[in-house]
Write an enzyme that holds these catalytic residues in place. Structure first.
Site, mmCIF file in Angstrom:
data_model
loop_
_atom_site.group_PDB
_atom_site.id
_atom_site.type_symbol
_atom_site.label_atom_id
_atom_site.label_comp_id
_atom_site.label_asym_id
_atom_site.label_seq_id
_atom_site.Cartn_x
_atom_site.Cartn_y
_atom_site.Cartn_z
ATOM 1 C CB SER A 52 -0.975 -0.042 1.098
ATOM 2 O OG SER A 52 -1.818 -0.951 1.336
ATOM 3 C CE1 TYR A 141 0.897 -8.730 1.842
ATOM 4 C CE2 TYR A 141 2.763 -7.306 1.558
ATOM 5 C CZ TYR A 141 1.529 -7.473 1.479
ATOM 6 O OH TYR A 141 0.684 -6.583 0.790
ATOM 7 C CE LYS A 169 -0.646 -7.165 4.655
ATOM 8 N NZ LYS A 169 -0.292 -5.861 4.012
#
Length: 302
Positions: A52, A141, A169
């Protein structure tokens, strides 16, 4: 990895955006304005320099500068800081990890290497080296939409078993795989990364969420988590519906450019996204503005 320490990393985190100047260069001043807003949202912490944050389009120097500014601004706040350090080069990833450690970050995270079709053993070796490079706990991740392939279940379990790895994540819609991993390694911390269905992952026992739209609507996601915790499914469904309506717009106009446009419309200019990212579609800002003006949305804006 100490179980109590690992579980303390749980909670709701903004996947922090990166502020740019009008030419697309990192802007420390605009980043500070963004940090002030996000730190006021009641979240547990910030996940810095990840997808992001447009890390795939930023230079290592800009990411390092951002880590420093966020660390400064977070002082005095009860905020856990996770630094995403997954770069194409393992050496650069380790250098950024050590920079984060020196700044007082609480944990690291990294997506798997994906510049080439690496083998499972090469990906394992990457995480092994990164987990040994600092004393900070590491969050793996999983994000197939960015890496181009999901990591196999058995590989993820092997990585979670590394001494320095604290958790995962998980940014995938495969909720069965998410729940199965959590059952297989209940001592690890599991975050869910798709904002629009966070409530579903929370019912499966997610330890927290990390999301893009949390930057703007952090308080809403905290309340979704709280609603699930107190078994108020109707409230969680109501708030998740607001989240989904925002994500529906962002999916059409561009996620990071759209959230940045929302901030600008709310009076906080954090600049554009790094090219080639750009707003798309017909009247994207008008659509976002109409959403932000709705009473059930405006109440969540700081």
């Amino acid at each position: 990895m100490d179980l109590e320490m690992t579980k303390r990393l749980g909670g709701m985190y903004a996947a922090l955006l990166t502020a740019m100047d009008k030419d697309g260069a990192f802007s420390p001043e605009r980043q500070r304005a963004l940090n002030t807003y996000v730190l006021s949202q009641g979240l547990n912490g910030l996940y810095v320099a990840g997808s992001s944050g447009e890390s795939g389009l930023l230079e290592s120097a800009a990411l390092s500068d951002q880590l420093g500014i966020v660390a400064e601004d977070a002082r005095g706040h009860d905020a856990t800081l996770i630094a995403h350090v997954g770069l194409p080069s393992l050496a650069h990833s380790i250098a950024l990890a050590r920079r984060a450690e020196s700044l007082g970050y609480h944990a690291l995270s990294a997506l798997p290497p994906h510049s080439y079709p690496f083998s499972d053993d090469e990906i394992f070796a990457y995480y092994e080296a990164l987990s040994e490079a600092t004393a900070l706990p590491l969050i793996v991740y999983e994000i197939p939409v960015r890496t181009g392939r999901p990591l196999p279940f058995d590989l993820l379990v092997r990585i979670l078993d590394l001494r320095g790895v604290a958790g995962l994540k998980f940014s995938s819609m495969d909720l069965f795989k998410f729940a199965s991993l959590r059952r297989a390694r209940p001592e690890s911390v599991f975050y869910f990364g798709f904002d629009e269905v966070y409530a579903a992952a929370a019912t499966l026992g997610s330890d927290g969420g990390i999301g893009t739209t949390y930057n703007l609507l952090g308080g809403l996601y905290v309340e979704i988590a709280n609603a699930i915790e107190r078994s108020d499914i109707a409230r969680a469904r109501e708030l998740q519906g607001i989240s989904q309506q925002f994500v529906e717009i962002l999916a059409e106009v561009g996620v990071m450019p759209g959230v940045k446009a929302a901030f600008r419309l709310h009076g906080i200019d954090i600049g554009p996204s790094r090219a080639p990212m750009a707003l798309r579609g017909r009247d994207p800002e008008a659509r976002i503005a109409a959403f932000l003006k709705r009473p059930e949305v405006a109440k969540w804006l700081g």
